[in-house]
Design a protein around this motif. Structure first.
Motif, PDB file in Angstrom:
ATOM      1  N   ASP A 156      14.564   3.173   0.314  1.00 29.71           N
ATOM      2  CA  ASP A 156      14.692   2.885   1.652  1.00 29.71           C
ATOM      3  C   ASP A 156      13.796   2.164   2.314  1.00 29.71           C
ATOM      4  OD1 ASP A 156      14.866   3.373   4.388  1.00 29.71           O
ATOM      5  OD2 ASP A 156      15.273   5.547   4.722  1.00 29.71           O
ATOM      6  N   ASN A 157      13.655   1.090   2.557  1.00 36.41           N
ATOM      7  CA  ASN A 157      12.559   0.241   2.935  1.00 36.41           C
ATOM      8  C   ASN A 157      12.223   0.604   4.386  1.00 36.41           C
ATOM      9  OD1 ASN A 157      10.913  -1.416   1.685  1.00 36.41           O
ATOM     10  ND2 ASN A 157      11.872  -3.213   2.541  1.00 36.41           N
ATOM     11  N   TRP A 158      12.886   1.124   4.919  1.00 36.00           N
ATOM     12  CA  TRP A 158      12.867   1.554   6.640  1.00 36.00           C
ATOM     13  C   TRP A 158      11.593   2.636   6.741  1.00 36.00           C
ATOM     14  CZ3 TRP A 158      13.522  -1.147  10.768  1.00 36.00           C
ATOM     15  CH2 TRP A 158      13.338  -0.797  12.066  1.00 36.00           C
ATOM     16  N   ASN A 159      11.909   3.486   5.867  1.00 34.92           N
ATOM     17  CA  ASN A 159      11.145   5.031   5.929  1.00 34.92           C
ATOM     18  C   ASN A 159      10.011   4.868   4.761  1.00 34.92           C
ATOM     19  OD1 ASN A 159      12.383   6.191   8.372  1.00 34.92           O
ATOM     20  ND2 ASN A 159      14.471   6.030   6.964  1.00 34.92           N
ATOM     21  N   GLY A 160       9.708   3.906   4.115  1.00 36.57           N
ATOM     22  CA  GLY A 160       8.702   4.115   3.286  1.00 36.57           C
ATOM     23  C   GLY A 160       7.955   3.176   3.070  1.00 36.57           C
ATOM     24  N   LEU A 161       6.684   3.005   2.269  1.00 35.56           N
ATOM     25  CA  LEU A 161       5.879   2.033   2.046  1.00 35.56           C
ATOM     26  C   LEU A 161       6.015   1.847   0.641  1.00 35.56           C
ATOM     27  CD1 LEU A 161       2.628   3.214   3.731  1.00 35.56           C
ATOM     28  CD2 LEU A 161       4.152   1.526   4.633  1.00 35.56           C
ATOM     29  N   HIS A 162       5.777   0.398   0.328  1.00 29.18           N
ATOM     30  CA  HIS A 162       6.009   0.083  -1.224  1.00 29.18           C
ATOM     31  C   HIS A 162       5.005  -1.194  -1.395  1.00 29.18           C
ATOM     32  CE1 HIS A 162       8.699  -2.977   0.460  1.00 29.18           C
ATOM     33  NE2 HIS A 162       8.522  -3.661  -0.477  1.00 29.18           N
ATOM     34  N   LYS A 163       4.770  -1.415  -2.756  1.00 27.51           N
ATOM     35  CA  LYS A 163       4.017  -2.588  -3.015  1.00 27.51           C
ATOM     36  C   LYS A 163       4.233  -2.636  -4.549  1.00 27.51           C
ATOM     37  CE  LYS A 163      -0.291  -1.094  -4.580  1.00 27.51           C
ATOM     38  NZ  LYS A 163      -1.903  -1.363  -4.653  1.00 27.51           N
ATOM     39  N   ARG A 164       4.154  -3.994  -4.797  1.00 31.63           N
ATOM     40  CA  ARG A 164       4.247  -4.265  -6.643  1.00 31.63           C
ATOM     41  C   ARG A 164       2.881  -4.601  -7.151  1.00 31.63           C
ATOM     42  NH1 ARG A 164       5.368  -3.796 -11.043  1.00 31.63           N
ATOM     43  NH2 ARG A 164       6.828  -4.944 -12.014  1.00 31.63           N
ATOM     44  N   PRO A 165       2.470  -3.845  -8.143  1.00 32.66           N
ATOM     45  CA  PRO A 165       1.507  -4.224  -8.757  1.00 32.66           C
ATOM     46  C   PRO A 165       1.751  -5.485  -9.761  1.00 32.66           C
ATOM     47  CG  PRO A 165       2.191  -1.805  -9.413  1.00 32.66           C
ATOM     48  CD  PRO A 165       2.970  -2.764  -8.347  1.00 32.66           C
TER      49      PRO A 165
END
Length: 73
Positions: free
Chosen positions: A42-51
């Motif tokens: 869920d991209n709306w409620n979470g943070l993400h990044k790609r190493p």
């Protein structure tokens, strides 16, 4: 912070606290990819990044969007 009623220093203090809190290891997930893996989040409620990883410039990324208001369960 939208319409924050305090000072800029108070706002910065809160933002730093939140950033440190939400980036704790207990709240993170790291996926070690294998061919054929699929992850849905869920991209709306979470943070993400790609190493970074070897051959990153040749990765294949697909994106899908859903309107949750129109999905029937």
């Amino acid at each position: 912070i939208h319409d924050f009623p305090g000072t800029a220093e108070e706002e910065q203090e809160i933002l730093e606290y939140l950033q440190q809190h939400m980036s704790q290891e207990k709240y993170t997930y790291t996926h070690n990819w294998d061919d054929g893996d699929l992850i849905v989040w869920d991209n709306w409620n979470g943070l993400h990044k790609r190493p970074a990883f070897d051959d990153m410039e040749n990765r294949l990324l697909h994106r899908m969007q859903f309107n949750l208001d129109s999905i029937k369960f």
